[in-house]
Design a protein around this motif. Structure first.
Motif, PDB file in Angstrom:
ATOM      1  N   LYS A 106     -58.096  16.689 -64.152  1.00  0.00           N
ATOM      2  CA  LYS A 106     -57.311  17.785 -64.729  1.00  0.00           C
ATOM      3  C   LYS A 106     -56.215  18.271 -63.776  1.00  0.00           C
ATOM      4  CE  LYS A 106     -60.278  19.748 -68.287  1.00  0.00           C
ATOM      5  NZ  LYS A 106     -61.321  18.750 -68.393  1.00  0.00           N
ATOM      6  N   MET A 107     -56.234  17.806 -62.531  1.00  0.00           N
ATOM      7  CA  MET A 107     -55.162  18.173 -61.605  1.00  0.00           C
ATOM      8  C   MET A 107     -53.839  17.515 -61.986  1.00  0.00           C
ATOM      9  SD  MET A 107     -56.875  18.357 -57.797  1.00  0.00           S
ATOM     10  CE  MET A 107     -57.534  16.691 -57.775  1.00  0.00           C
ATOM     11  N   TYR A 108     -53.915  16.507 -62.837  1.00  0.00           N
ATOM     12  CA  TYR A 108     -52.676  15.835 -63.253  1.00  0.00           C
ATOM     13  C   TYR A 108     -52.636  15.509 -64.744  1.00  0.00           C
ATOM     14  CZ  TYR A 108     -55.863  11.862 -62.699  1.00  0.00           C
ATOM     15  OH  TYR A 108     -56.939  11.024 -62.782  1.00  0.00           O
ATOM     16  N   SER A 109     -53.803  15.464 -65.408  1.00  0.00           N
ATOM     17  CA  SER A 109     -53.843  15.009 -66.802  1.00  0.00           C
ATOM     18  C   SER A 109     -53.030  15.897 -67.733  1.00  0.00           C
ATOM     19  CB  SER A 109     -55.295  14.935 -67.287  1.00  0.00           C
ATOM     20  OG  SER A 109     -55.900  16.217 -67.292  1.00  0.00           O
ATOM     21  N   ARG A 110     -53.154  17.218 -67.594  1.00  0.00           N
ATOM     22  CA  ARG A 110     -52.437  18.112 -68.502  1.00  0.00           C
ATOM     23  C   ARG A 110     -50.935  18.113 -68.232  1.00  0.00           C
ATOM     24  NH1 ARG A 110     -55.898  20.854 -71.989  1.00  0.00           N
ATOM     25  NH2 ARG A 110     -57.885  19.760 -71.752  1.00  0.00           N
ATOM     26  N   ALA A 128     -50.134  27.035 -70.413  1.00  0.00           N
ATOM     27  CA  ALA A 128     -51.564  26.692 -70.362  1.00  0.00           C
ATOM     28  C   ALA A 128     -51.810  25.396 -69.590  1.00  0.00           C
ATOM     29  CB  ALA A 128     -52.144  26.617 -71.774  1.00  0.00           C
ATOM     30  N   PRO A 129     -51.043  24.321 -69.831  1.00  0.00           N
ATOM     31  CA  PRO A 129     -51.259  23.102 -69.042  1.00  0.00           C
ATOM     32  C   PRO A 129     -51.079  23.314 -67.545  1.00  0.00           C
ATOM     33  CG  PRO A 129     -49.972  22.590 -70.995  1.00  0.00           C
ATOM     34  CD  PRO A 129     -50.093  24.077 -70.934  1.00  0.00           C
ATOM     35  N   ILE A 130     -50.089  24.112 -67.159  1.00  0.00           N
ATOM     36  CA  ILE A 130     -49.886  24.300 -65.730  1.00  0.00           C
ATOM     37  C   ILE A 130     -50.957  25.216 -65.147  1.00  0.00           C
ATOM     38  CG2 ILE A 130     -48.339  26.319 -65.711  1.00  0.00           C
ATOM     39  CD1 ILE A 130     -48.093  23.102 -63.597  1.00  0.00           C
ATOM     40  N   VAL A 131     -51.495  26.130 -65.957  1.00  0.00           N
ATOM     41  CA  VAL A 131     -52.625  26.949 -65.508  1.00  0.00           C
ATOM     42  C   VAL A 131     -53.853  26.062 -65.305  1.00  0.00           C
ATOM     43  CG1 VAL A 131     -54.299  28.704 -66.237  1.00  0.00           C
ATOM     44  CG2 VAL A 131     -51.856  29.149 -66.457  1.00  0.00           C
ATOM     45  N   VAL A 132     -54.082  25.123 -66.227  1.00  0.00           N
ATOM     46  CA  VAL A 132     -55.197  24.184 -66.072  1.00  0.00           C
ATOM     47  C   VAL A 132     -55.010  23.355 -64.801  1.00  0.00           C
ATOM     48  CG1 VAL A 132     -56.323  22.149 -67.044  1.00  0.00           C
ATOM     49  CG2 VAL A 132     -55.674  24.042 -68.531  1.00  0.00           C
ATOM     50  N   THR A 133     -53.788  22.910 -64.569  1.00  0.00           N
ATOM     51  CA  THR A 133     -53.495  22.123 -63.372  1.00  0.00           C
ATOM     52  C   THR A 133     -53.770  22.935 -62.112  1.00  0.00           C
ATOM     53  OG1 THR A 133     -51.778  20.884 -64.552  1.00  0.00           O
ATOM     54  CG2 THR A 133     -51.703  20.843 -62.147  1.00  0.00           C
ATOM     55  N   GLY A 134     -53.230  24.151 -62.056  1.00  0.00           N
ATOM     56  CA  GLY A 134     -53.446  25.006 -60.889  1.00  0.00           C
ATOM     57  C   GLY A 134     -54.911  25.343 -60.686  1.00  0.00           C
ATOM     58  N   SER A 135     -55.609  25.626 -61.781  1.00  0.00           N
ATOM     59  CA  SER A 135     -57.038  25.958 -61.684  1.00  0.00           C
ATOM     60  C   SER A 135     -57.841  24.763 -61.180  1.00  0.00           C
ATOM     61  CB  SER A 135     -57.553  26.404 -63.060  1.00  0.00           C
ATOM     62  OG  SER A 135     -56.882  27.560 -63.509  1.00  0.00           O
ATOM     63  N   ALA A 136     -57.510  23.576 -61.682  1.00  0.00           N
ATOM     64  CA  ALA A 136     -58.208  22.367 -61.234  1.00  0.00           C
ATOM     65  C   ALA A 136     -57.952  22.104 -59.756  1.00  0.00           C
ATOM     66  CB  ALA A 136     -57.768  21.166 -62.077  1.00  0.00           C
ATOM     67  N   ILE A 137     -56.724  22.352 -59.313  1.00  0.00           N
ATOM     68  CA  ILE A 137     -56.410  22.205 -57.884  1.00  0.00           C
ATOM     69  C   ILE A 137     -57.266  23.171 -57.067  1.00  0.00           C
ATOM     70  CG2 ILE A 137     -54.620  22.587 -56.136  1.00  0.00           C
ATOM     71  CD1 ILE A 137     -52.594  21.613 -58.306  1.00  0.00           C
ATOM     72  N   GLY A 138     -57.348  24.426 -57.517  1.00  0.00           N
ATOM     73  CA  GLY A 138     -58.161  25.418 -56.818  1.00  0.00           C
ATOM     74  C   GLY A 138     -59.621  25.029 -56.759  1.00  0.00           C
ATOM     75  N   SER A 139     -60.163  24.566 -57.878  1.00  0.00           N
ATOM     76  CA  SER A 139     -61.574  24.180 -57.935  1.00  0.00           C
ATOM     77  C   SER A 139     -61.866  23.016 -56.991  1.00  0.00           C
ATOM     78  CB  SER A 139     -61.945  23.789 -59.373  1.00  0.00           C
ATOM     79  OG  SER A 139     -63.234  23.229 -59.435  1.00  0.00           O
ATOM     80  N   ASN A 140     -61.009  22.015 -57.004  1.00  0.00           N
ATOM     81  CA  ASN A 140     -61.280  20.816 -56.213  1.00  0.00           C
ATOM     82  C   ASN A 140     -61.004  21.019 -54.731  1.00  0.00           C
ATOM     83  OD1 ASN A 140     -62.062  18.347 -58.007  1.00  0.00           O
ATOM     84  ND2 ASN A 140     -60.549  19.488 -59.192  1.00  0.00           N
ATOM     85  N   VAL A 141     -60.058  21.881 -54.392  1.00  0.00           N
ATOM     86  CA  VAL A 141     -59.887  22.255 -52.982  1.00  0.00           C
ATOM     87  C   VAL A 141     -61.124  23.000 -52.511  1.00  0.00           C
ATOM     88  CG1 VAL A 141     -58.599  23.745 -51.403  1.00  0.00           C
ATOM     89  CG2 VAL A 141     -57.365  22.270 -52.988  1.00  0.00           C
ATOM     90  N   GLY A 142     -61.647  23.887 -53.364  1.00  0.00           N
ATOM     91  CA  GLY A 142     -62.865  24.611 -53.029  1.00  0.00           C
ATOM     92  C   GLY A 142     -64.054  23.676 -52.818  1.00  0.00           C
TER      93      GLY A 142
END
Length: 586
Positions: A106-110, A128-142
């Motif tokens: 989801k860091m790139y799919s949306r 919404a797609p860029i929010v999903v991207t940003g959220s996925a980046i945050g989750s995976n960095v975490g």
């Protein structure tokens, strides 16, 4: 290398400071992602429609959305192997049910799928797609940095804040959006990383794009207190339009999902969407260009590239055209997402609000021979419908305030946002993002007790150590089980693994030492039906309701008619206590 860094970090950098640092990094990455997505979409749109004839209908409008949706569906099915739908709804589900773990893809799919969908004319937004991207980046960095659930969720919020901040150049709105929509429980300690992420996202956008963001406007008319009654009426209208948007979205998506084949659904939705856009070109893509025309007083230009260009001097037809756009925009957005396209309802709600506000002011000026500001009402209408659809009134207020680079309209923005939200929530209890999740018990808002309970995975606390016995077994065989069992409940199960009843130690206590009955009596004579049963797929609220109604301390778990095990209220309470302690420690 990473392990050495993490060891060094634990020794030298506190968790608090490290989260601040990660928030800034995530904001920068989300900012770059927002810029890349915006530029990609605008490049595709320029290549496709820049040469369109202004003075006539352009038949390519019919085909472009279909092509975009088909490509999106193919990528989602064969390359990404994931379902798209409403991205922010999935983020909320991942936070609630998946411990804040969002798939890496989801860091790139949306970004890929929404760029194609919107670039080819899909009537949805990029937010919404860029929010999903940003959220996925945050989750995976975490996850990479071994952050716990609470910190990981905070980093998801940082990604969302940085993304919204970058795409609109609105850092305050980014923070508030993250707090209102993504994060359910925000403290002061969590607030600072959100600020840093939002600011860094905005700085990246400003550095690379300057003022060339998705949408911006400089106020030309001041707010008049005498217009307050009109703004009150606009708030009610925006609330009703929000309800129409939400319900029409549910209806159209529910209808098109009946086409089971994903490509068949894409073809049906794409063709219908193409026909709508051919008749009403302002619905093509996000629609921000239409809003800019309305704000600039060039509303007649919205008939450009349409079949109705020759009627540009007909005021009644222009008004009718705008009214039809209001009615049809929710249908177009729902067709785009329901047929397999990628995008969000953020931009459609702003578009619908802007057109509604302009239409209201224009009709008002005709009826009353007045001079209310159509640009002000357009902006305030955007705030009103966004507030009523997303259930994010503060985000709507500050977004429009930041877009206009001032707070001249703060009073009408607050008024219309509050009235629209109240009107919409009167008819629809939950937002479009959360309704299905809350109805299924997958999302609990503003209730700490239920939030902790919802985090318990029912399948992990099912007890399978109870000794089973067939219904035709003798009492003696059951007594032999009692001798070796540590439990006082014995499920009676047939050869098909179906639960016929249960026998407890209390049921046989008075006869278990009667040798005559041990030999002659079968177990089924002593069994009784449990007061209720539980499915392993139920949510914990439903399970606890069954315990409360039945008064039982143990209930059997049945999956598709087959016996699985038992669920104990005491074990649930013990697990709940551990979850609660852990959440306080985090």
């Amino acid at each position: 290398m990473l392990t050495k860094f993490l060891i060094w970090r634990i020794k030298h950098v506190s968790n608090k400071n490290f989260v601040l640092f990660l928030g800034g990094i995530i904001g920068v990455i989300a900012g770059f992602a927002a810029v890349l997505l915006k530029e990609t979409v605008h490049f595709i749109q320029h290549q496709l429609i820049s040469e369109f004839s202004v003075e006539s209908g352009n038949y390519y409008y019919i085909g472009f959305p279909l092509v975009g949706i088909l490509i999106t569906v193919a990528i989602a099915k064969w390359l990404l192997r994931e379902r798209l739908g409403h991205g922010i709804t999935q983020i909320l589900y991942d936070i609630s049910k998946n411990s804040g773990i969002i798939k890496r893809s989801k860091m790139y799919s949306r970004m890929i799928t929404s760029a194609i969908t919107v670039g080819f004319g899909g009537s949805v937004g990029l937010e919404a797609p860029i929010v999903v991207t940003g959220s996925a980046i945050g989750s995976n960095v975490g996850r990479l940095m071994h952050m716990n659930y609470k910190k990981r969720t905070l980093l998801i919020g940082c990604g969302a804040a940085g993304a919204i901040s970058a795409i609109f150049n609105s850092p305050i709105a980014g923070v508030i959006f993250s707090m209102e929509v993504i994060l359910a429980d925000v403290t002061i300690a969590m607030f600072i990383p959100l600020l840093i992420a939002s600011v860094t996202g905005a700085l990246v956008s400003l550095t690379l794009l300057g003022d060339d963001v998705l949408f911006s406007f400089r106020l030309v008319d001041s707010f008049k207190a005498s217009d307050t009654p009109y703004y009150i009426l606009l708030g009610i209208i925006c609330g009703l339009v929000s309800v129409y948007f939400t319900r029409m979205t549910y209806k159209i998506e529910g209808w098109i999902v009946k086409v089971k084949n994903v490509f068949g659904r894409a073809i049906v939705g794409g063709i219908l969407l193409g026909l709508i856009i051919f008749l009403f070109p302002p619905i093509y893509g996000e629609g921000y260009n239409t809003i800019k025309l309305l704000l600039a007083g060039r509303e007649l230009e919205i008939l450009n590239t349409s079949l109705f260009f020759d009627e540009i001097d007909n005021v009644i037809l222009v008004f009718g055209f705008i009214f039809c756009v209001i009615l049809i925009k929710p249908i177009a957005s729902a067709l785009t997402i329901g047929s397999g396209g990628s995008g969000g309802i953020f931009a459609p709600s702003l578009f619908l609000g802007g057109v509604t506000g302009f239409f209201f002011a224009a009709v008002l000026n005709v009826i009353t021979w007045g001079d209310v500001s159509t640009s002000n009402f357009t902006l305030v209408g955007m705030c009103g419908v966004m507030s009523g659809v997303l259930y994010a009134p503060l985000t709507a207020i500050f977004l429009i305030a930041e877009i206009t680079s001032g707070y001249e309209l703060f009073v009408p923005l607050m008024l219309v946002s509050a009235i629209s939200f109240s009107t919409s929530s009167f008819f629809e209890k939950h937002s479009l993002y959360t309704k299905h999740l809350i109805e299924k018990g997958d999302l609990i808002q503003y209730d700490k007790d239920k939030q902790v309970l919802s985090q318990i995975d029912l399948t992990k606390i099912i007890e399978t150590d109870l000794l089973q016995i067939p219904p035709k077994a003798t009492l003696k065989e059951l007594v032999d089980l009692v001798r070796v069992s540590k439990r006082n409940i014995f499920p009676v199960v047939n050869e098909k693994q179906e639960l016929l009843g249960v026998v407890t130690l209390d049921d046989i206590r008075n006869v278990m030492f009667d040798r005559e009955k041990q030999e002659k009596t079968m177990v089924k004579a002593y069994m009784h039906s449990p007061p209720a049963s539980v499915s392993p797929h139920e949510n914990m609220q439903s399970v606890m309701s069954k315990f409360e109604i039945s008064g039982a301390w143990n209930l059997p778990v049945i999956d598709h008619g087959k016996y699985v095990g038992f669920l104990s209220k005491s074990r649930i309470f013990n697990t709940y206590r551990k979850k609660l302690i852990r959440s306080h420690q985090e």
